[in-house]
Design an enzyme around this catalytic site. Structure first.
Site, PDB file in Angstrom:
ATOM      1  N   MET A 106       0.836  -1.208   0.000  1.00 25.06           N
ATOM      2  CA  MET A 106       0.000   0.000   0.000  1.00 25.06           C
ATOM      3  C   MET A 106       0.873   1.261   0.000  1.00 25.06           C
ATOM      4  O   MET A 106       0.403   2.346   0.325  1.00 25.06           O
ATOM      5  CB  MET A 106      -0.927  -0.009   1.214  1.00 25.06           C
ATOM      6  CG  MET A 106      -1.903  -1.186   1.159  1.00 25.06           C
ATOM      7  SD  MET A 106      -3.406  -0.918   2.088  1.00 25.06           S
ATOM      8  CE  MET A 106      -2.779  -0.793   3.738  1.00 25.06           C
ATOM      9  N   GLY A 107       2.155   1.101  -0.333  1.00 26.69           N
ATOM     10  CA  GLY A 107       3.042   2.266  -0.391  1.00 26.69           C
ATOM     11  C   GLY A 107       3.507   2.687   0.993  1.00 26.69           C
ATOM     12  O   GLY A 107       3.439   1.920   1.944  1.00 26.69           O
ATOM     13  N   HIS A 128       8.919   1.056   3.658  1.00 22.24           N
ATOM     14  CA  HIS A 128      10.022   1.082   4.615  1.00 22.24           C
ATOM     15  C   HIS A 128      10.889  -0.149   4.370  1.00 22.24           C
ATOM     16  O   HIS A 128      10.667  -0.895   3.399  1.00 22.24           O
ATOM     17  CB  HIS A 128       9.480   1.124   6.048  1.00 22.24           C
ATOM     18  CG  HIS A 128       8.430   0.092   6.334  1.00 22.24           C
ATOM     19  ND1 HIS A 128       8.693  -1.264   6.302  1.00 22.24           N
ATOM     20  CD2 HIS A 128       7.101   0.204   6.608  1.00 22.24           C
ATOM     21  CE1 HIS A 128       7.603  -1.938   6.577  1.00 22.24           C
ATOM     22  NE2 HIS A 128       6.597  -1.079   6.752  1.00 22.24           N
ATOM     23  N   GLY A 163      10.947  -2.993   5.648  1.00 24.53           N
ATOM     24  CA  GLY A 163      10.217  -4.269   5.561  1.00 24.53           C
ATOM     25  C   GLY A 163       9.798  -4.540   4.120  1.00 24.53           C
ATOM     26  O   GLY A 163      10.009  -5.643   3.589  1.00 24.53           O
ATOM     27  N   HIS A 164       9.231  -3.512   3.479  1.00 21.53           N
ATOM     28  CA  HIS A 164       8.848  -3.665   2.071  1.00 21.53           C
ATOM     29  C   HIS A 164      10.099  -3.880   1.201  1.00 21.53           C
ATOM     30  O   HIS A 164      10.078  -4.663   0.243  1.00 21.53           O
ATOM     31  CB  HIS A 164       8.123  -2.418   1.567  1.00 21.53           C
ATOM     32  CG  HIS A 164       6.881  -2.073   2.328  1.00 21.53           C
ATOM     33  ND1 HIS A 164       6.800  -1.003   3.178  1.00 21.53           N
ATOM     34  CD2 HIS A 164       5.661  -2.660   2.366  1.00 21.53           C
ATOM     35  CE1 HIS A 164       5.592  -0.936   3.703  1.00 21.53           C
ATOM     36  NE2 HIS A 164       4.873  -1.929   3.233  1.00 21.53           N
ATOM     37  N   GLN A 222     -10.652  -2.299   2.276  1.00 21.64           N
ATOM     38  CA  GLN A 222     -10.234  -2.981   3.500  1.00 21.64           C
ATOM     39  C   GLN A 222     -10.113  -2.043   4.693  1.00 21.64           C
ATOM     40  O   GLN A 222      -9.657  -2.447   5.753  1.00 21.64           O
ATOM     41  CB  GLN A 222      -8.913  -3.716   3.280  1.00 21.64           C
ATOM     42  CG  GLN A 222      -7.699  -2.836   3.166  1.00 21.64           C
ATOM     43  CD  GLN A 222      -6.511  -3.606   2.643  1.00 21.64           C
ATOM     44  OE1 GLN A 222      -6.487  -4.013   1.489  1.00 21.64           O
ATOM     45  NE2 GLN A 222      -5.511  -3.802   3.475  1.00 21.64           N
ATOM     46  N   GLN A 236       5.530 -11.933   6.873  1.00 19.41           N
ATOM     47  CA  GLN A 236       5.020 -12.682   8.027  1.00 19.41           C
ATOM     48  C   GLN A 236       4.517 -11.736   9.109  1.00 19.41           C
ATOM     49  O   GLN A 236       3.821 -12.157  10.028  1.00 19.41           O
ATOM     50  CB  GLN A 236       6.110 -13.606   8.571  1.00 19.41           C
ATOM     51  CG  GLN A 236       6.349 -14.795   7.654  1.00 19.41           C
ATOM     52  CD  GLN A 236       7.510 -15.664   8.080  1.00 19.41           C
ATOM     53  OE1 GLN A 236       8.266 -15.320   8.977  1.00 19.41           O
ATOM     54  NE2 GLN A 236       7.658 -16.791   7.411  1.00 19.41           N
ATOM     55  N   GLN A 248      -3.127 -12.402   7.577  1.00 21.20           N
ATOM     56  CA  GLN A 248      -3.317 -12.114   6.153  1.00 21.20           C
ATOM     57  C   GLN A 248      -2.565 -13.137   5.295  1.00 21.20           C
ATOM     58  O   GLN A 248      -3.104 -13.661   4.307  1.00 21.20           O
ATOM     59  CB  GLN A 248      -2.815 -10.698   5.852  1.00 21.20           C
ATOM     60  CG  GLN A 248      -2.734 -10.384   4.368  1.00 21.20           C
ATOM     61  CD  GLN A 248      -2.290  -8.961   4.125  1.00 21.20           C
ATOM     62  OE1 GLN A 248      -3.098  -8.050   4.219  1.00 21.20           O
ATOM     63  NE2 GLN A 248      -1.032  -8.748   3.829  1.00 21.20           N
ATOM     64  N   SER A 300       4.103   1.005   8.294  1.00 20.77           N
ATOM     65  CA  SER A 300       3.854   2.351   7.742  1.00 20.77           C
ATOM     66  C   SER A 300       3.156   3.236   8.763  1.00 20.77           C
ATOM     67  O   SER A 300       3.207   4.452   8.682  1.00 20.77           O
ATOM     68  CB  SER A 300       2.984   2.247   6.491  1.00 20.77           C
ATOM     69  OG  SER A 300       3.554   1.343   5.578  1.00 20.77           O
TER      70      SER A 300
END
Ligand code: AMP
Length: 300
Positions: A34-35, A38, A40-41, A65, A164, A169, A202
């Protein structure tokens, strides 16, 4: 090669086909986000770049969502910085569609029903969240299907990457792909944390300094349980819960040890007897304006 931004499904397919043919590529990876990216992405993107000939990252803030309109409106949007980060990771394509491209007929009439696994934990406090999330993940997985045949006329291998960090999800996406025969391999990526242990999110940017400090109790409590599991001790969840509840800025929602596949709480007795087997310690809490989730896999 410089990163390329596309905003339509048609352009995504054309560019993906072009790149796969150009590079004689046999595989494509998709990283849905979702932009407001950071580290993690970045780790998801890095893993996808390592494992695939072509890597696509999607950036789409999915209205379906979000429960509260204010949460959707204030969700951070940082496209220029996101593109810079993804280019540095060697990502080929960024797919950043607008809402009309994803939902041309308005809200979709036919949707994914996420079922029993979505009733608990995050699903219990965010009604409809997982139906909305899985519906857009289904759409993104379709948008991201590789646009050309690979070597020897075989379809390119298609992988999609999920953190994870969002354990429920991830489990639901794995079930959707298995139950509905999506032609994609789901690749889980371990949670990336800040040096002090806080799981990157985020939403962390909305925490004050004091709140961020308080939020560290989540990862501390998880670590406590993890250490006990590693040492084959009883997990003594109650004392870990007490640690979280001792922090006045943190409002605990749930803290449980569950079966990683079913997300059902493990037998009560693993609180008193030494932990054996596989588990997942999951936690959610509100800290100031932000709802935080975190988890650690347990194996003993
Ligand atoms: P989001 O943009 O928050 O929807 O997240 C996009 C993807 O990044 C999801 O698969 C998340 O699970 C994953 N993700 C978010 N935070 C982290 C993190 N700290 N470590 C690993 N993956 C993450």
């Amino acid at each position: 090669m410089p990163i390329k931004l596309v905003t339509t499904a048609a352009a995504l397919r054309t560019e993906s086909a072009r790149l796969l043919i150009e590079q004689h590529g046999g595989s494509q990876g998709l990283v849905p986000t979702m932009g407001a990216l950071h580290e993690g992405h970045a780790q998801l993107a890095r893993t996808a770049v390592e494992q695939n000939d072509v890597t696509v990252v999607s950036i789409f803030v999915n209205p379906l969502q979000f429960g509260e309109a204010t949460d959707l409106q204030r969700y951070p949007r940082t496209l220029d910085a996101d593109l810079e980060l993804l280019e540095a990771e060697g990502v080929d394509l960024v797919f950043a569609p607008d809402v009309e491209e994803v939902y041309p007929n308005g809200e979709p009439m036919v949707r994914i029903t996420s079922g029993k696994l979505a009733e608990k934990w995050e699903g219990a406090s965010r009604p409809g969240h997982f139906d909305g999330a899985l519906t857009v993940v289904a759409k993104l997985l379709h948008f991201g299907i590789p646009g050309a045949c690979g070597n020897n006329g075989t379809p390119p291998h298609y992988r999609a990457y999920f953190g994870q960090k969002d354990a429920q999800q991830l489990t639901l996406v794995q079930r959707m792909v298995a139950d509905l025969n999506f032609p994609v391999e789901i690749v889980p990526v371990p949670t990336v944390r800040a040096g002090d242990g806080l799981a990157l999110s985020s939403r962390n940017r909305f925490l004050s300094g004091e709140e961020r400090e308080a939020a560290l109790v989540l990862s501390r409590a998880l670590r406590l349980v993890e250490e006990r599991a590693n040492a084959h001790q009883p997990l003594d969840l109650d004392s870990a819960v007490a640690l979280v509840e001792s922090q006045p800025l943190v409002k605990l929602d749930y803290f449980e040890v569950v079966d990683p596949a079913t997300l059902e709480p493990l037998a009560e007795n693993c609180r008193e007897t030494p932990f054996r087997g596989e588990g997942l310690a999951i936690i959610a809490a509100r800290v100031g304006p932000v709802r935080l989730i975190d988890n650690v896999p347990l194996s003993s």
